[in-house]
Design a protein around this motif. Structure first.
Motif, PDB file in Angstrom:
ATOM      1  N   ALA A 258       0.821  -1.211   0.000  1.00 10.51           N
ATOM      2  CA  ALA A 258       0.000   0.000   0.000  1.00 10.51           C
ATOM      3  C   ALA A 258       0.856   1.264   0.000  1.00 10.51           C
ATOM      4  N   ALA A 259       2.084   1.171   0.529  1.00 11.23           N
ATOM      5  CA  ALA A 259       2.964   2.341   0.606  1.00 11.23           C
ATOM      6  C   ALA A 259       3.670   2.639  -0.710  1.00 11.23           C
ATOM      7  N   LEU A 260       3.627   1.698  -1.661  1.00  8.59           N
ATOM      8  CA  LEU A 260       4.296   1.922  -2.935  1.00  8.59           C
ATOM      9  C   LEU A 260       3.618   3.050  -3.710  1.00  8.59           C
ATOM     10  N   PRO A 261       4.393   3.884  -4.383  1.00  6.66           N
ATOM     11  CA  PRO A 261       3.778   4.886  -5.260  1.00  6.66           C
ATOM     12  C   PRO A 261       3.122   4.196  -6.461  1.00  6.66           C
ATOM     13  N   SER A 262       2.209   4.880  -7.090  1.00  2.00           N
ATOM     14  CA  SER A 262       1.514   4.289  -8.238  1.00  2.00           C
ATOM     15  C   SER A 262       2.396   4.367  -9.482  1.00  2.00           C
ATOM     16  N   PRO A 263       2.210   3.428 -10.421  1.00  2.00           N
ATOM     17  CA  PRO A 263       2.936   3.533 -11.696  1.00  2.00           C
ATOM     18  C   PRO A 263       2.671   4.851 -12.418  1.00  2.00           C
ATOM     19  N   HIS A 264       1.479   5.429 -12.192  1.00  2.00           N
ATOM     20  CA  HIS A 264       1.154   6.704 -12.835  1.00  2.00           C
ATOM     21  C   HIS A 264       2.069   7.817 -12.329  1.00  2.00           C
ATOM     22  N   SER A 265       2.419   7.764 -11.028  1.00  2.00           N
ATOM     23  CA  SER A 265       3.317   8.792 -10.493  1.00  2.00           C
ATOM     24  C   SER A 265       4.707   8.671 -11.099  1.00  2.00           C
ATOM     25  N   VAL A 266       5.091   7.458 -11.462  1.00  2.00           N
ATOM     26  CA  VAL A 266       6.372   7.260 -12.148  1.00  2.00           C
ATOM     27  C   VAL A 266       6.276   7.797 -13.570  1.00  2.00           C
ATOM     28  N   ALA A 267       5.172   7.488 -14.253  1.00  2.00           N
ATOM     29  CA  ALA A 267       4.988   7.943 -15.631  1.00  2.00           C
ATOM     30  C   ALA A 267       4.961   9.466 -15.715  1.00  2.00           C
ATOM     31  N   ARG A 268       4.404  10.116 -14.687  1.00  2.00           N
ATOM     32  CA  ARG A 268       4.358  11.577 -14.673  1.00  2.00           C
ATOM     33  C   ARG A 268       5.707  12.207 -14.329  1.00  2.00           C
ATOM     34  N   GLY A 269       6.624  11.404 -13.819  1.00  2.00           N
ATOM     35  CA  GLY A 269       7.914  11.933 -13.406  1.00  2.00           C
ATOM     36  C   GLY A 269       7.967  12.388 -11.968  1.00  2.00           C
ATOM     37  N   ASP A 270       6.888  12.150 -11.202  1.00  2.00           N
ATOM     38  CA  ASP A 270       6.878  12.537  -9.794  1.00  2.00           C
ATOM     39  C   ASP A 270       7.787  11.635  -8.956  1.00  2.00           C
ATOM     40  N   VAL A 271       7.905  10.389  -9.368  1.00  2.00           N
ATOM     41  CA  VAL A 271       8.756   9.406  -8.681  1.00  2.00           C
ATOM     42  C   VAL A 271       9.794   8.906  -9.676  1.00  2.00           C
ATOM     43  N   PRO A 272      11.083   8.995  -9.342  1.00  2.00           N
ATOM     44  CA  PRO A 272      12.108   8.513 -10.286  1.00  2.00           C
ATOM     45  C   PRO A 272      11.939   7.030 -10.583  1.00  2.00           C
ATOM     46  N   ALA A 273      12.131   6.660 -11.844  1.00  2.00           N
ATOM     47  CA  ALA A 273      11.950   5.262 -12.243  1.00  2.00           C
ATOM     48  C   ALA A 273      12.890   4.342 -11.486  1.00  2.00           C
ATOM     49  N   GLN A 274      14.134   4.804 -11.244  1.00  2.00           N
ATOM     50  CA  GLN A 274      15.101   3.963 -10.534  1.00  2.00           C
ATOM     51  C   GLN A 274      14.683   3.746  -9.081  1.00  2.00           C
ATOM     52  N   LEU A 275      14.077   4.746  -8.464  1.00  2.00           N
ATOM     53  CA  LEU A 275      13.562   4.591  -7.102  1.00  2.00           C
ATOM     54  C   LEU A 275      12.435   3.577  -7.089  1.00  2.00           C
ATOM     55  N   TYR A 276      11.519   3.687  -8.021  1.00  2.00           N
ATOM     56  CA  TYR A 276      10.399   2.748  -8.086  1.00  2.00           C
ATOM     57  C   TYR A 276      10.906   1.326  -8.272  1.00  2.00           C
ATOM     58  N   ARG A 277      11.922   1.170  -9.109  1.00  2.00           N
ATOM     59  CA  ARG A 277      12.510  -0.146  -9.335  1.00  2.00           C
ATOM     60  C   ARG A 277      13.116  -0.695  -8.053  1.00  2.00           C
ATOM     61  N   ALA A 278      13.780   0.171  -7.276  1.00  2.00           N
ATOM     62  CA  ALA A 278      14.378  -0.268  -6.009  1.00  2.00           C
ATOM     63  C   ALA A 278      13.305  -0.683  -5.016  1.00  2.00           C
ATOM     64  N   LEU A 279      12.215   0.067  -4.946  1.00  2.00           N
ATOM     65  CA  LEU A 279      11.119  -0.275  -4.040  1.00  2.00           C
ATOM     66  C   LEU A 279      10.495  -1.617  -4.415  1.00  2.00           C
ATOM     67  N   LEU A 280      10.248  -1.825  -5.716  1.00  2.00           N
ATOM     68  CA  LEU A 280       9.670  -3.088  -6.163  1.00  2.00           C
ATOM     69  C   LEU A 280      10.607  -4.254  -5.863  1.00  2.00           C
ATOM     70  N   HIS A 281      11.887  -4.039  -6.055  1.00  2.00           N
ATOM     71  CA  HIS A 281      12.874  -5.091  -5.789  1.00  2.00           C
ATOM     72  C   HIS A 281      12.785  -5.546  -4.342  1.00  2.00           C
TER      73      HIS A 281
END
Length: 346
Positions: free
Chosen positions: A246-269
Motif C-alpha cells: 500500500a505504501a508503494l507509489p503508483s505507476p502513474h506517479s512514475v509515468a508523470r515523473g513525480d517518482v524517479p523510475a530507478q527509485l520505483y525499481r528499487a522499491l519493487l525489488h
C-alpha cells in the motif's frame, strides 16, 4: 551567564530492546565514544534485566545516552518511541542483538557532519551478515550506488538479486522519516520492511559510503527470522506485506515523473523479495489453512494492482514461491532456503 543553545547531535541511534540482557552490552559497546552521537535505548516492557542495564548505562553519560521504558508495544512500537525522542539530524535503528562497527561509525558521523546543509535525505552503507556457525557474508552496494559524492536516483544502477536494501543499510534524515508519516504497527515483527519502504519513497538526494557499518546477527534460536518462528508469525508477515504494498507509489506517479523510475525499481525489488519469502513460508508450512491464506494474499494483489501482480508472479522469486500442487510445494520448500538467502534472512 549566557545559556548556549543545545547543538543537535549528528546522529541518533535508536536501540529497540526486549528481553535483550544477553546482547545489549555488545550492542551499546563504544557507541557514544564517537562524538556527535546520541544513543536511545527503548526498553519495550522487558521482563529480564534489560531495563536495569539500560538505566545503569545511560546514567554514566546522560548528555549522550538515554533509556526510555514503556509497556510492551512490540518492535514497531519501540522504534516509534525512539524516533519521536531522536534529536539527531540523522537517525539509525540498531536492533539490540546486532552491533555496529565502531571505526565505520566514526567515518559515518564525520560524513554526516560534512553533509550538514547539503540537503541529503539518506546515507547508505554496506552491512555484514554475522551468521551463527557460518562465515560472515558482506552485503555490498558498490555496484548500485556511486561513492564519490552526493547523487540522485538517475545516477544509480540496478540492484542485483542478492542486493536488498534492508534497514541495516540505511541512515535517514530524521525530519524525512517524520514527514513520511511512517506508522509502524505495534506487536508486529518484520516492520523493518515498512521502515525501508515508507520513508524511501521520499528520498531524492543520497550519499553512499562503502563501509561495513552494521553487523546483522543471523541464526540464533528463537530469532524472528528463524524459519520455525516465521511460520508461527506468518500472519504478521502478511500484515507487513500488505502495508508495504500500500505504501508503494503508483505507476502513474512514475509515468508523470513525480517518482524517479530507478527509485520505483528499487522499491519493487525490495517488496517482491519479502512477499516471495512470505509466500514460500506459507507453502512450506503446507497446511490447508496456510495454502488458503497464500492464495487469498495473491488474489488481493491481483485485484488491487494487476500490473504489479503479473510482475511479481513472473519474477524468479515469485515463481518459485508459488508452484502449484504437492510436487510444487516440495520444490518450493527446496527453494525456500535459497529465497531467504537472497532476501538476507540467512
Amino acid at each position: 551567564m549566557t545559556n548556549r543553545p543545545r547543538v543537535a547531535p549528528a546522529l541518533s541511534i535508536v536501540v529497540p530492546a526486549f528481553n535483550a540482557e544477553d546482547y545489549l552490552g555488545r550492542a551499546l559497546s563504544e557507541l557514544d565514544a564517537v562524538a556527535g552521537v546520541e544513543v536511545i535505548v527503548v526498553d519495550d516492557g522487558s521482563t529480564d534485566a534489560t531495563g536495569a542495564l539500560a538505566d545503569d548505562w545511560a546514567a554514566q553519560r546522560p548528555a549522550s545516552r538515554r533509556a526510555i521504558h514503556q509497556p510492551n508495544r512490540g518492535h514497531g512500537g519501540a522504534i516509534t518511541t525512539g524516533l519521536a525522542a531522536a534529536r539527531g539530524s540523522f537517525v539509525k535503528i540498531l536492533d539490540a542483538d546486532d552491533w555496529l562497527d565502531i571505526a565505520s561509525l566514526a567515518l559515518l558521523v564525520r560524513e554526516l557532519v560534512a553533509l550538514e546543509g547539503a540537503d541529503v535525505d539518506a546515507v547508505f552503507t554496506d552491512f555484514v551478515h554475522e551468521r551463527v556457525g557460518k562465515s560472515a557474508r558482506p552485503a555490498r552496494f558498490d555496484s548500485v550506488f556511486p561513492s564519490d559524492g552526493v547523487f540522485e536516483w538517475a545516477d544509480t544502477e540496478r540492484f542485483g538479486r542478492r542486493q536488498v536494501l534492508m534497514m541495516h543499510a540505511i541512515v535517514y534524515r530524521t525530519e524525512l522519516v517524520r514527514a513520511s508519516g511512517l506508522r509502524l504497527p505495534e506487536h508486529t515483527f518484520y516492520v523493518d520492511n515498512l521502515y525501508v519502504v515508507t520513508p524511501l519513497v521520499r528520498v531524492r538526494r543520497m550519499r553512499y559510503l562503502p563501509i561495513p557499518l552494521y553487523r546483522y546477527h543471523v541464526g540464533r534460536p528463537g530469532q524472528s527470522v528463524a524459519p520455525e518462528v516465521m511460520v508461527r508469525r506468518v500472519e504478521q508477515q502478511l500484515r507487513v506485506n500488505r502495508l508495504a504494498l500500500a505504501a508503494l507509489p503508483s505507476p502513474h506517479s512514475v509515468a508523470r515523473g513525480d517518482v524517479p523510475a530507478q527509485l520505483y525499481r528499487a522499491l519493487l525489488h525490495h517488496v517482491e523479495g519479502v512477499c516471495a519469502v512470505t509466500s514460500a513460508t506459507l507453502a512450506r508450512a503446507g497446511t490447508a489453512d496456510h495454502l488458503v491464506e497464500r492464495d487469498r494474499f495473491w488474489r488481493e494483489v491481483r485485484a488491487e494492482n494487476p500490473w504489479l501482480y503479473t510482475r511479481m508472479r513472473r519474477s524468479l522469486l515469485g515463481a518459485v514461491s508459488n508452484l502449484p500442487g504437492q510436487a510444487g510445494r516440495r520444490a518450493t520448500s527446496l527453494a525456500y532456503d535459497w529465497a531467504r538467502r537472497v532476501v538476507g534472512f540467512s
